[in-house]
Design a protein around this motif. Structure first.
Motif, mmCIF file in Angstrom:
data_model
loop_
_atom_site.group_PDB
_atom_site.id
_atom_site.type_symbol
_atom_site.label_atom_id
_atom_site.label_comp_id
_atom_site.label_asym_id
_atom_site.label_seq_id
_atom_site.Cartn_x
_atom_site.Cartn_y
_atom_site.Cartn_z
ATOM 1 N N GLN A 139 7.182 115.493 16.706
ATOM 2 C CA GLN A 139 6.624 116.413 16.096
ATOM 3 C C GLN A 139 5.914 115.334 15.287
ATOM 4 O O GLN A 139 6.405 115.258 14.193
ATOM 5 C CB GLN A 139 6.763 117.390 14.904
ATOM 6 N N LEU A 140 4.578 115.173 15.399
ATOM 7 C CA LEU A 140 4.145 114.514 13.631
ATOM 8 C C LEU A 140 3.674 114.614 13.314
ATOM 9 O O LEU A 140 2.816 116.326 13.102
ATOM 10 C CB LEU A 140 3.253 113.065 14.613
ATOM 11 N N PRO A 141 3.217 114.865 11.474
ATOM 12 C CA PRO A 141 2.212 115.322 10.580
ATOM 13 C C PRO A 141 1.178 115.184 10.673
ATOM 14 O O PRO A 141 0.902 113.541 11.531
ATOM 15 C CB PRO A 141 3.002 114.481 9.678
ATOM 16 N N PRO A 142 0.570 115.826 10.481
ATOM 17 C CA PRO A 142 -0.896 115.740 10.766
ATOM 18 C C PRO A 142 -1.308 114.808 10.085
ATOM 19 O O PRO A 142 -2.560 114.396 10.061
ATOM 20 C CB PRO A 142 -1.326 116.917 9.606
ATOM 21 N N ASN A 143 -0.733 113.655 8.758
ATOM 22 C CA ASN A 143 -1.683 112.201 9.113
ATOM 23 C C ASN A 143 -0.907 111.729 8.523
ATOM 24 O O ASN A 143 -1.641 110.674 8.184
ATOM 25 C CB ASN A 143 -0.985 112.470 7.026
ATOM 26 N N ILE A 144 -0.586 111.625 10.774
ATOM 27 C CA ILE A 144 -0.482 110.110 11.165
ATOM 28 C C ILE A 144 -1.479 110.226 12.043
ATOM 29 O O ILE A 144 -2.246 111.336 12.937
ATOM 30 C CB ILE A 144 0.733 110.077 12.015
ATOM 31 N N SER A 145 -2.273 109.234 11.304
ATOM 32 C CA SER A 145 -3.963 108.692 13.163
ATOM 33 C C SER A 145 -3.378 108.316 14.323
ATOM 34 O O SER A 145 -2.726 107.853 14.147
ATOM 35 C CB SER A 145 -4.977 108.465 12.096
ATOM 36 N N HIS A 146 -4.494 108.048 14.786
ATOM 37 C CA HIS A 146 -4.140 108.032 16.231
ATOM 38 C C HIS A 146 -4.764 105.845 16.149
ATOM 39 O O HIS A 146 -5.264 105.393 15.904
ATOM 40 C CB HIS A 146 -4.551 107.628 17.433
ATOM 41 N N ILE A 198 15.285 112.652 31.651
ATOM 42 C CA ILE A 198 15.516 112.543 30.533
ATOM 43 C C ILE A 198 13.804 112.517 29.834
ATOM 44 O O ILE A 198 13.007 111.932 30.506
ATOM 45 C CB ILE A 198 16.095 111.043 29.678
ATOM 46 N N ARG A 199 13.546 114.164 29.279
ATOM 47 C CA ARG A 199 11.707 114.261 29.347
ATOM 48 C C ARG A 199 11.569 114.336 27.927
ATOM 49 O O ARG A 199 12.360 114.779 26.615
ATOM 50 C CB ARG A 199 11.725 115.975 29.768
ATOM 51 N N HIS A 200 9.905 113.798 27.473
ATOM 52 C CA HIS A 200 9.744 113.690 26.120
ATOM 53 C C HIS A 200 8.415 114.505 26.139
ATOM 54 O O HIS A 200 7.648 114.160 27.013
ATOM 55 C CB HIS A 200 10.062 112.534 25.893
ATOM 56 N N ALA A 201 8.080 115.034 25.115
ATOM 57 C CA ALA A 201 6.904 116.125 24.189
ATOM 58 C C ALA A 201 6.765 115.114 22.975
ATOM 59 O O ALA A 201 7.483 114.920 21.872
ATOM 60 C CB ALA A 201 7.145 117.446 24.748
ATOM 61 N N ILE A 202 5.347 115.136 23.019
ATOM 62 C CA ILE A 202 4.478 114.948 21.942
ATOM 63 C C ILE A 202 4.687 115.281 21.205
ATOM 64 O O ILE A 202 2.889 115.960 21.435
ATOM 65 C CB ILE A 202 4.928 113.096 21.537
ATOM 66 N N GLU A 203 3.794 116.219 19.782
ATOM 67 C CA GLU A 203 2.456 117.282 18.816
ATOM 68 C C GLU A 203 2.353 115.901 17.896
ATOM 69 O O GLU A 203 2.468 115.836 17.170
ATOM 70 C CB GLU A 203 3.870 118.606 18.163
ATOM 71 N N LEU A 204 0.991 115.949 18.868
ATOM 72 C CA LEU A 204 -0.544 115.082 18.126
ATOM 73 C C LEU A 204 -1.206 115.738 17.409
ATOM 74 O O LEU A 204 -2.196 117.301 17.701
ATOM 75 C CB LEU A 204 -1.554 114.452 18.913
ATOM 76 N N ARG A 205 -0.877 115.733 15.691
ATOM 77 C CA ARG A 205 -1.770 117.239 15.236
ATOM 78 C C ARG A 205 -2.680 116.199 14.052
ATOM 79 O O ARG A 205 -3.219 117.449 13.561
ATOM 80 C CB ARG A 205 -0.650 117.953 13.821
ATOM 81 N N ASN A 206 -3.194 115.201 14.333
ATOM 82 C CA ASN A 206 -4.873 115.160 14.087
ATOM 83 C C ASN A 206 -5.414 114.065 14.661
ATOM 84 O O ASN A 206 -5.161 114.120 16.147
ATOM 85 C CB ASN A 206 -4.188 113.595 13.683
ATOM 86 N N ALA A 207 -6.867 114.499 14.614
ATOM 87 C CA ALA A 207 -7.716 115.302 15.181
ATOM 88 C C ALA A 207 -8.543 113.688 16.114
ATOM 89 O O ALA A 207 -8.729 114.083 16.759
ATOM 90 C CB ALA A 207 -9.258 115.584 14.377
ATOM 91 N N SER A 208 -7.766 112.230 15.327
ATOM 92 C CA SER A 208 -7.922 110.677 15.958
ATOM 93 C C SER A 208 -7.124 111.273 17.116
ATOM 94 O O SER A 208 -7.943 110.169 18.316
ATOM 95 C CB SER A 208 -7.347 109.602 15.140
ATOM 96 N N PHE A 209 -6.654 111.688 17.801
ATOM 97 C CA PHE A 209 -5.675 111.929 19.188
ATOM 98 C C PHE A 209 -6.534 112.575 19.971
ATOM 99 O O PHE A 209 -6.141 112.058 21.698
ATOM 100 C CB PHE A 209 -4.344 111.866 18.798
ATOM 101 N N ASP A 210 -7.512 112.758 19.879
ATOM 102 C CA ASP A 210 -8.532 113.859 20.553
ATOM 103 C C ASP A 210 -9.391 113.186 21.940
ATOM 104 O O ASP A 210 -10.626 113.124 21.609
ATOM 105 C CB ASP A 210 -9.538 114.925 20.236
#
Length: 275
Positions: A112-119, A163-175
């Motif tokens: 889970q990434l913090p919202p202030n990490i951009s792509h 082994i599985r991974h999911a990532i939560e991208l919470r900055n709009a730059s990842f869209d």
């Protein structure tokens, strides 16, 4: 082959659940066993704050029913402090700290990434390339654990599945389509949040991972019947297409999260020992 839908919550130690979700008088040491009889999966959040020990993972696995799985939140040291950069050693220590002790109850890892990490494509691509997807890859990375690990590396893979991974991208730059394409290339699931800001239900892996934080109406009861029916149609279609689905209710109305998870499971016709 159809996939399996598992519904659940983030964590299980929550005082307001005592007498609401948990039966009145249930002793705390039996709460996980009870929760596993009603839910399909639970996110372990303690791993976000610090590495846990193999004994803790083994204890949790022993308390949960057969067929139950845990997802594990990746450490903030990797996501929030190192911000995915130069983190191979931190990943090695984390993977060696004991998640394999869950055995067949080991589910996906959630980053889970913090919202202030951009792509930044280079940073994201380098991080994704580090993530293990097989038991052999896992052990190879975990074997690099160093003296900062406070317990002996746990490298036994008995009973461990994919082994599985999911990532939560919470900055709009990842869209951006290129981000989804990169995640698909590495078979990493983009977390589906169900928020007003992030309503997308894009699938980027051979499984789906939902951290359901809506609906954005401020309802006192969390998800309404119509919302549950909508998610039952969606997750049911994904499972029919062969994808396993992990759907966690993690909205701010935490009190009703277990009831929402049970309602979605029941809407899908899934029965558990606690029914």
């Amino acid at each position: 082959m159809s996939g399996q839908v598992r519904t659940g919550t983030a964590g299980w130690v929550f005082e307001p659940w005592r007498g609401t979700f948990f039966p009145e008088g249930l002793v705390q040491k039996k709460e996980l066993a009870y929760a596993s009889s009603r839910l399909g999966s639970i996110e372990i959040n303690a791993t976000f704050r610090a590495n846990q020990k193999p004994e803790s993972f083994a204890k949790w696995a022993g308390e949960a029913r057969t067929g139950f799985v845990f997802s594990i939140k990746g450490p903030q040291l990797v996501t929030h402090i190192k911000r995915l950069k130069n983190c191979e050693q931190e990943l090695a220590n984390f993977f060696a700290s004991g998640p394999l002790a869950l055995g067949p109850k080991l589910g996906p890892f959630i980053w889970q990434l913090p919202p202030n990490i951009s792509h930044n494509r280079e940073v994201l691509e380098t991080f994704l390339a580090l993530l293990p997807h097989t038991a052999d890859q896992y052990v190879a990375l975990a074997s690099k654990a160093d003296e900062r690990l406070k317990s002996a590396p746990f490298l036994t893979t008995d009973g461990v599945g994919p082994i599985r991974h999911a990532i939560e991208l919470r900055n709009a730059s990842f869209d951006a389509p290129e981000v989804n394409a990169l995640l698909a290339e590495h078979n990493v699931a983009r977390v589906i949040a169900d928020t007003a800001e992030n309503p997308s239900r894009d699938l980027t892996a051979d499984f789906a991972y939902c951290r359901l934080q809506g609906p954005a109406r401020g309802d006192a009861q969390g998800y309404k019947d119509a919302d549950i029916a909508d998610w039952a149609r969606t997750t049911g279609a994904w499972a029919a297409a062969g994808k396993d689905v992990f759907a966690y209710f993690v909205h701010e109305d935490k009190l009703h999260a277990p009831a929402n998870a049970i309602a979605l499971r029941q809407a899908l016709g899934i029965t558990l020992p606690g029914d």
